[in-house]
Enzyme design. Sequence first.
Site: not given
Length: 378
Positions: A121, A126, A129, A132, A229
């Site tokens: 993360r 990004q 990912d 996501s 998390y």
Amino acid sequence: MVKIAVTAEGPDEPRVAVSPETVKKLTGLGATVRVETGAGRRARFSDEALKAAGAEIASSASDAVSGADVLLKVRRPSVDEVRGLKPGAVVAAILDPYDRAGLEPLAGTNASLFSMEFMPRTTRAQSMDVLSSQANLAGYKAVVDAASLFGQALPMMMTPAGTVPATKVFIMGVGVAGLQAIATARRLGAIVSATDVRPATKEQVASLGAKFVAVEDDEFKEAQTAAGYAKPMSAEYQAKQAELIANHIKIQDIVITTALIPGRPAPRLITRAMVESMKPGSVIVDLAAERGGNCEATVPGQTVEVSDVKIVGPLNLAGTVAVNASSLYAKNLYAFLELFFDKKDKSFRVDWDDDIVKGTLVARDGQIVHPSLAPPSA
């Protein structure tokens, strides 16, 4: 020239690991892309569209993987698929790595296995990912499906015949899926509230126009890992939070749960008693159904009714919008594979010291190598 194989997924998985857009980009890097015939059909990527973008269409999975350097999948491939690749080939997919019994036979093929769920993360990662990109669509679809099942209008409406009250929607777990669920429910005109044990989410919830609901004590202030998390909470905190949530749920029309901790069963957030306290006709959509569910009454893969409350346990909600989900997933994989290409000479090399490579590599040379998958010490 690097050969990239893409095979069809199983009957329960409509997504595919490439799109016409990413085929064109991969061939632009100097790769050959071979796609099993029909692999993109359920995502509306026809063989013709993929071929026009530069893909070769293989007659079967074995034909697609034969001698390939790379295999791209959505779900974990079969051992036979991986054995058809070149020795030491790269496999990138959602591998469900905590299922060690399923992972070990794949590791035994000596392929280099990359589990896209382990994508770091970080800002740099990004665009890669997959959790996501897929959770974003799942959060959207959860609200749409819940609204359809609820059978009432979501926004308040002032009409000559009277007022239609706004629907109350409660989102439990404010990760990517939860945030999109909040935004979607707000766009549809619902009154939205949300809860999460991570303190950083309070501001995010407020920024989307929803009300934040949580026990905000000292433990709450420390309830987030460095990776972003949620930490497992103490029994005392869980009891206080459960009492608060129980009183809040009674007056909700739609509840969407999204709480998951990697490698663990889904935390239990909604008891059967809470379900029974809800108004008849209410709807719960449990996005954690694949890991056992956040709701005690959830049956994975089914919609059940308890005290006239519908509880939905979808197993692949992103897959129900397969066109969008495949497009985004394919872009994630392309961004990941791009790391391995030297754009000057179009060669393919894995930098084993790269943080993203180390973060996602789960098996190499016949061994499971990811630190989080090490067997527990005696």
